[in-house]
Design a protein around this motif. Structure first.
Motif, PDB file in Angstrom:
ATOM      1  N   LEU A 341       0.957  -1.110   0.072  1.00  0.00           N
ATOM      2  CA  LEU A 341       0.030  -0.001   0.035  1.00  0.00           C
ATOM      3  C   LEU A 341       0.716   1.039   0.136  1.00  0.00           C
ATOM      4  CD1 LEU A 341      -2.675  -1.305   2.386  1.00  0.00           C
ATOM      5  CD2 LEU A 341      -3.003  -0.821   0.268  1.00  0.00           C
ATOM      6  N   LEU A 342       1.996   1.206   0.790  1.00  0.00           N
ATOM      7  CA  LEU A 342       2.924   2.602   0.862  1.00  0.00           C
ATOM      8  C   LEU A 342       3.425   2.641  -0.699  1.00  0.00           C
ATOM      9  CD1 LEU A 342       4.564   4.653   1.974  1.00  0.00           C
ATOM     10  CD2 LEU A 342       6.221   2.645   2.836  1.00  0.00           C
ATOM     11  N   VAL A 343       4.012   1.497  -1.451  1.00  0.00           N
ATOM     12  CA  VAL A 343       4.473   1.478  -2.662  1.00  0.00           C
ATOM     13  C   VAL A 343       3.591   2.220  -3.483  1.00  0.00           C
ATOM     14  CG1 VAL A 343       5.784   0.436  -4.359  1.00  0.00           C
ATOM     15  CG2 VAL A 343       6.420   0.134  -2.289  1.00  0.00           C
ATOM     16  N   LEU A 344       2.163   1.580  -3.605  1.00  0.00           N
ATOM     17  CA  LEU A 344       1.399   2.026  -4.405  1.00  0.00           C
ATOM     18  C   LEU A 344       0.899   3.417  -4.181  1.00  0.00           C
ATOM     19  CD1 LEU A 344      -1.453  -1.045  -4.068  1.00  0.00           C
ATOM     20  CD2 LEU A 344      -0.018  -0.208  -6.224  1.00  0.00           C
ATOM     21  N   SER A 345       1.013   4.089  -3.131  1.00  0.00           N
ATOM     22  CA  SER A 345       0.792   5.420  -2.849  1.00  0.00           C
ATOM     23  C   SER A 345       1.874   6.329  -3.516  1.00  0.00           C
ATOM     24  CB  SER A 345       0.787   5.721  -1.365  1.00  0.00           C
ATOM     25  OG  SER A 345       1.912   5.646  -0.778  1.00  0.00           O
ATOM     26  N   LEU A 346       3.225   5.800  -3.570  1.00  0.00           N
ATOM     27  CA  LEU A 346       4.164   6.438  -3.931  1.00  0.00           C
ATOM     28  C   LEU A 346       4.124   6.427  -5.585  1.00  0.00           C
ATOM     29  CD1 LEU A 346       6.956   7.789  -3.707  1.00  0.00           C
ATOM     30  CD2 LEU A 346       7.847   5.375  -3.698  1.00  0.00           C
ATOM     31  N   ASP A 347       3.708   5.176  -5.898  1.00  0.00           N
ATOM     32  CA  ASP A 347       3.493   5.034  -7.549  1.00  0.00           C
ATOM     33  C   ASP A 347       2.575   6.160  -8.115  1.00  0.00           C
ATOM     34  OD1 ASP A 347       3.927   4.160 -10.090  1.00  0.00           O
ATOM     35  OD2 ASP A 347       2.635   2.402  -9.802  1.00  0.00           O
ATOM     36  N   LEU A 348       1.448   6.475  -7.360  1.00  0.00           N
ATOM     37  CA  LEU A 348       0.703   7.532  -7.721  1.00  0.00           C
ATOM     38  C   LEU A 348       1.371   8.690  -7.807  1.00  0.00           C
ATOM     39  CD1 LEU A 348      -2.478   6.941  -5.416  1.00  0.00           C
ATOM     40  CD2 LEU A 348      -2.227   6.228  -8.085  1.00  0.00           C
ATOM     41  N   ILE A 349       2.297   9.363  -7.213  1.00  0.00           N
ATOM     42  CA  ILE A 349       3.192  10.408  -7.142  1.00  0.00           C
ATOM     43  C   ILE A 349       4.178  10.542  -8.277  1.00  0.00           C
ATOM     44  CG2 ILE A 349       4.429  12.186  -6.064  1.00  0.00           C
ATOM     45  CD1 ILE A 349       1.432  11.962  -5.017  1.00  0.00           C
ATOM     46  N   VAL A 350       4.930   9.442  -8.182  1.00  0.00           N
ATOM     47  CA  VAL A 350       6.019   9.317  -9.160  1.00  0.00           C
ATOM     48  C   VAL A 350       5.755   8.861 -10.355  1.00  0.00           C
ATOM     49  CG1 VAL A 350       8.441   8.202  -9.338  1.00  0.00           C
ATOM     50  CG2 VAL A 350       7.536   8.849  -6.857  1.00  0.00           C
ATOM     51  N   GLY A 351       5.148   7.660 -10.450  1.00  0.00           N
ATOM     52  CA  GLY A 351       4.696   7.032 -11.732  1.00  0.00           C
ATOM     53  C   GLY A 351       3.732   7.789 -12.553  1.00  0.00           C
ATOM     54  N   TYR A 352       2.859   8.491 -11.985  1.00  0.00           N
ATOM     55  CA  TYR A 352       1.577   8.929 -12.688  1.00  0.00           C
ATOM     56  C   TYR A 352       1.842  10.539 -12.884  1.00  0.00           C
ATOM     57  CZ  TYR A 352      -0.458   4.360 -13.137  1.00  0.00           C
ATOM     58  OH  TYR A 352      -0.966   2.976 -13.158  1.00  0.00           O
ATOM     59  N   CYS A 353       2.343  11.005 -11.941  1.00  0.00           N
ATOM     60  CA  CYS A 353       2.198  12.484 -11.804  1.00  0.00           C
ATOM     61  C   CYS A 353       3.817  13.014 -12.108  1.00  0.00           C
ATOM     62  CB  CYS A 353       1.974  13.078 -10.625  1.00  0.00           C
ATOM     63  SG  CYS A 353       0.235  12.813 -10.169  1.00  0.00           S
ATOM     64  N   GLY A 354       4.804  12.349 -11.996  1.00  0.00           N
ATOM     65  CA  GLY A 354       6.403  12.628 -12.360  1.00  0.00           C
ATOM     66  C   GLY A 354       6.918  13.423 -11.219  1.00  0.00           C
ATOM     67  N   VAL A 355       6.394  13.410  -9.845  1.00  0.00           N
ATOM     68  CA  VAL A 355       7.039  14.000  -8.969  1.00  0.00           C
ATOM     69  C   VAL A 355       7.761  13.305  -7.833  1.00  0.00           C
ATOM     70  CG1 VAL A 355       6.454  15.369  -6.925  1.00  0.00           C
ATOM     71  CG2 VAL A 355       4.963  15.730  -8.802  1.00  0.00           C
ATOM     72  N   ALA A 356       9.002  13.737  -7.924  1.00  0.00           N
ATOM     73  CA  ALA A 356       9.956  12.811  -7.313  1.00  0.00           C
ATOM     74  C   ALA A 356       9.953  13.249  -5.668  1.00  0.00           C
ATOM     75  CB  ALA A 356      11.459  13.074  -7.657  1.00  0.00           C
ATOM     76  N   THR A 357       9.694  12.141  -4.796  1.00  0.00           N
ATOM     77  CA  THR A 357       9.567  12.538  -3.403  1.00  0.00           C
ATOM     78  C   THR A 357      10.143  11.241  -2.745  1.00  0.00           C
ATOM     79  OG1 THR A 357       7.798  12.668  -1.863  1.00  0.00           O
ATOM     80  CG2 THR A 357       7.197  11.423  -3.541  1.00  0.00           C
ATOM     81  N   THR A 509      -4.460  20.023  -9.415  1.00  0.00           N
ATOM     82  CA  THR A 509      -4.541  18.427  -9.801  1.00  0.00           C
ATOM     83  C   THR A 509      -3.398  17.626  -9.139  1.00  0.00           C
ATOM     84  OG1 THR A 509      -5.227  18.924 -12.005  1.00  0.00           O
ATOM     85  CG2 THR A 509      -4.312  16.932 -11.673  1.00  0.00           C
ATOM     86  N   LEU A 510      -1.962  18.101  -8.978  1.00  0.00           N
ATOM     87  CA  LEU A 510      -1.202  17.492  -8.384  1.00  0.00           C
ATOM     88  C   LEU A 510      -1.533  17.225  -6.848  1.00  0.00           C
ATOM     89  CD1 LEU A 510       2.224  18.769  -9.932  1.00  0.00           C
ATOM     90  CD2 LEU A 510       0.899  16.618 -10.218  1.00  0.00           C
ATOM     91  N   VAL A 511      -1.836  18.366  -6.289  1.00  0.00           N
ATOM     92  CA  VAL A 511      -2.515  18.351  -4.724  1.00  0.00           C
ATOM     93  C   VAL A 511      -3.576  17.366  -4.509  1.00  0.00           C
ATOM     94  CG1 VAL A 511      -3.092  19.588  -2.998  1.00  0.00           C
ATOM     95  CG2 VAL A 511      -1.591  20.708  -4.423  1.00  0.00           C
ATOM     96  N   ARG A 512      -4.377  17.217  -5.520  1.00  0.00           N
ATOM     97  CA  ARG A 512      -5.498  16.087  -5.309  1.00  0.00           C
ATOM     98  C   ARG A 512      -4.819  14.878  -5.144  1.00  0.00           C
ATOM     99  NH1 ARG A 512     -10.019  17.018  -9.327  1.00  0.00           N
ATOM    100  NH2 ARG A 512      -8.434  18.321 -10.448  1.00  0.00           N
ATOM    101  N   MET A 513      -3.938  14.878  -6.115  1.00  0.00           N
ATOM    102  CA  MET A 513      -3.554  13.336  -6.152  1.00  0.00           C
ATOM    103  C   MET A 513      -2.469  13.009  -5.030  1.00  0.00           C
ATOM    104  SD  MET A 513      -3.233  10.520  -7.679  1.00  0.00           S
ATOM    105  CE  MET A 513      -3.498  10.387  -9.563  1.00  0.00           C
ATOM    106  N   PHE A 514      -2.022  14.027  -4.440  1.00  0.00           N
ATOM    107  CA  PHE A 514      -1.241  13.920  -3.202  1.00  0.00           C
ATOM    108  C   PHE A 514      -2.268  13.479  -2.192  1.00  0.00           C
ATOM    109  CE2 PHE A 514       2.739  15.859  -4.831  1.00  0.00           C
ATOM    110  CZ  PHE A 514       3.656  15.430  -3.876  1.00  0.00           C
ATOM    111  N   GLY A 515      -3.534  13.829  -2.054  1.00  0.00           N
ATOM    112  CA  GLY A 515      -4.517  13.597  -1.147  1.00  0.00           C
ATOM    113  C   GLY A 515      -4.779  12.184  -1.473  1.00  0.00           C
TER     114      GLY A 515
END
Length: 627
Positions: A341-357, A509-515
């Motif tokens: 679940l943690l890695v899936l949440s990271l995939d939403l930000i990195v893999g789908y939004c291109g934000v390195a966190t 849009t990115l903030v909503r995906m962070f949510g």
């Protein structure tokens, strides 16, 4: 007055140590465009070599210092040729970050193997141990020595870059490497010499600053954030900026420890976040290009919606089969689901939004603590309600942190993610009345699931609950990533400037995906609290974020299912290696990360996709017609 003088001296000493260690990274980042997160490892090795030279070989301090610097340079030269040189000039922060994290993991593992886990000391000579009388106050001699060395390094670098032929060639290579090469300047040699210089300075900082920054095997990770912050605030390639940033951070840290000793770390990272947001390009650094390529790994297309739903059903069946085959490993399988679940949440930000966190563990840890606090402080022990509390807490944290993170780009954005994580960790440690501090929360006892299924010691109920949550989350995320909102996020990842020009609101849009990402991470943390019964500060550490990143890239970012594959492969490999030899597992993980990023940047999912595309198609045979 005495306190002000002490603050001033400690600020200068601490700032000069940070400057001496960080200036090498600043120069290499400004010249070769490499975000080297292993730079702190060279400072650590310098400290270990100096300590060994003095304690085992009996060398004096002033002889051990240059010897340690030389040894670190000798070790670093092959690394520069094999691992760093292919990264020069590439505007892909994520690949650089992951490869250099892998190098740092290997350094930590090798240091722990050869020198042991204990903290190392560097004995100071007699002339550095006593106080110096300045007429109005006695000052520790070592503090004055560190200040003098830092000023000498700053002056020496300025003279080298501004007043020598090497500096002229260096500045030419920075401004236009292609033109410099066409004029006969051997840019590769310039790069190698500059890298060696940066490593030597890092080793020097590790030795002279050992009293302020203690040397142990995890030095490279512990001070990685601080080093990055100095470079980000100072501006890549700026000597004056690095010196100013180091002194500023030294002042913030020292004042916080003197005036608010309990909250010094938290105030430090609050100040870091504020400074990074105020100066996203650094105090004296160059402004980055506004239209830069996304810092993401090689893109991999995931399956369409129908195929994804079939895959989810297959995952549910495989999960049940894993329990039936390995019934004694229910607790381990529960950990695997929580990390998934943690890695899936990271995939939403990195893999789908291109934000390195590198701060995703903050959302995971907040979800875990929220569930634990709800059970122990508010009496909410229903497991479904605890999951809901963790999900809401993680989602709110995702919205708040996302609103800050999307305001920066590039290195500043990366620093913000880690600073937010470190701030969360500092608050979790300090607010002991709520979080339990360093002891954490324990004896979390959820009530039976649906009032029927008790959470037994073997962890069967917890695993089945986790598997059900994972299937529901995967089904929901599949709908989200294939929705117009998900497609918009993919467009932002590909070209945010063009998407914004079309009228879309990129940041919101990115903030909503962070949510959404925070909700998934919070679920993972809450599930960990329910199944283990404890919540500790380890859920908020940088190591947890780095592990999640490794799992994501190993499986393949931007596919959801690749992330799950990365979790299974990573945790299985870690378990097998740690069981065989606990001292080597971190070395193996670092090597795996380096190999994957060099030879398989799109992960296991990309390998499967590539093989499918290369599979030859059957061609119909020609039918001969007899006249």
């Amino acid at each position: 007055m005495a306190t002000l003088v002490s603050i001033l001296i400690d600020t200068l000493a601490y700032g000069m140590v940070l400057f001496t260690i960080s200036i090498g990274l600043s120069i290499t980042l400004g010249l070769m465009k490499v975000v080297n997160l292993a730079h702190g490892g060279f400072a650590m090795l310098g400290g270990y070599f100096a300590s060994h030279a003095m304690l085992a070989l009996g060398l004096p301090y002033l002889a051990a210092l240059p010897l340690a610097m030389a040894c670190v340079v000798i070790l670093a030269v092959p690394l520069e040729v094999a691992l760093f040189r292919p990264l020069y000039g590439k505007n892909d922060y994520l690949v650089q970050v992951l490869i250099t994290i892998g190098i740092a993991f290997c350094m930590i593992g090798l240091t722990n193997y050869f020198f042991g886990p204990a903290m190392r000391t560097i004995p100071l000579p007699g002339f550095l141990t006593g106080p110096v009388d300045l007429g109005f106050r006695f000052i520790p001699a070592h503090r004055l020595f560190v200040i003098a060395v830092g000023l000498a390094v700053a002056l020496g670098l300025w003279l080298l870059i501004e007043k020598t032929s090497f500096g002229t060639k260096l500045r030419a290579a920075v401004d236009n490497a292609g033109m410099a090469a066409s004029l006969g300047i051997r840019t590769q040699r310039i790069y190698s010499l500059t890298f060696a210089l940066s490593v030597a300075l890092g080793a020097m900082g590790g030795v002279i600053g050992a009293e302020l920054l203690p040397i142990d095997p995890y030095y490279a990770l512990r001070y990685m954030v601080t080093i990055l912050v100095v470079v980000s605030i100072g501006g890549a390639g700026s000597i004056g900026g690095a010196l100013t940033a180091a002194l500023l951070l030294g002042l913030i840290d020292t004042v916080g420890k003197y005036l608010a000793p309990g909250y010094g770390d938290a105030l430090f990272y609050v100040a870091v976040i504020g400074v990074v947001l105020a100066f996203p390009d650094g105090l004296l650094g160059r402004r980055a290009a506004a239209h830069a390529s996304a810092a993401t790994p090689t893109p991999v297309d995931g399956p369409d919606r129908r195929v994804a739903l079939v895959c989810i059903a297959g995952i549910a069946v495989a999960g049940m089969a894993a329990y039936l085959i390995f019934p004694d490993y229910a607790g381990y399988l529960s950990r695997m689901v929580s990390m998934a679940l943690l890695v899936l949440s990271l995939d939403l930000i990195v893999g789908y939004c291109g934000v390195a966190t590198l701060g995703q563990a903050a959302l995971y840890g907040i979800g875990a603590y929220a569930a634990g606090i709800a059970a122990l402080r508010a009496g909410i022990t229903d497991p479904v309600a605890m999951l809901g509390v963790g999900m809401v807490a993680g989602g709110l944290a995702g919205l708040v942190s996302g609103a800050l993170i999307v305001r920066a780009k590039g290195l500043a954005q990366l620093v913000l993610t880690v600073a937010i994580l470190q701030l969360t960790l500092a608050l979790g440690n300090k607010l002991s009345w709520l979080t339990g501090g360093s002891d954490g929360l324990s004896d979390i006892a959820p009530s039976p699931l649906f009032g029927i299924f008790a959470f037994d010691f073997e962890g069967v109920t917890g695993y089945l609950l986790g598997l059900g949550v994972l299937v529901c989350v995967l089904s929901t995320l599949t709908l989200i990533v294939h929705s117009p909102f998900g497609l918009l996020c993919r467009g932002i990842k590909g070209d945010p400037v063009r998407v914004e020009a079309m009228g879309a609101k990129v940041n919101s849009t990115l903030v909503r995906m962070f949510g959404v990402s925070g909700m998934v991470a919070g679920l993972g943390g809450a599930l960990a609290a329910i199944t283990t019964g404890v919540v500790g500060l380890d859920s908020l550490t940088f190591e947890r974020s780095a592990e999640a990143f490794v799992m994501l890239i190993l499986g393949g970012a931007g596919t959801l299912f690749g992330a799950l594959g990365g979790v299974v492969v990573y945790l299985t490999t870690e378990h097998a290696i740690a069981a065989a030899d606990p001292s080597h597992w971190l070395i193996a993980i670092g090597l795996i990360l380096i190999v994957v990023m060099f030879f398989l940047p799109s992960g296991l999912q990309g390998l499967l996709t590539l093989r499918a595309r290369r599979r030859p198609r059957a061609t119909p045979r020609a039918i001969e017609v007899n006249p």
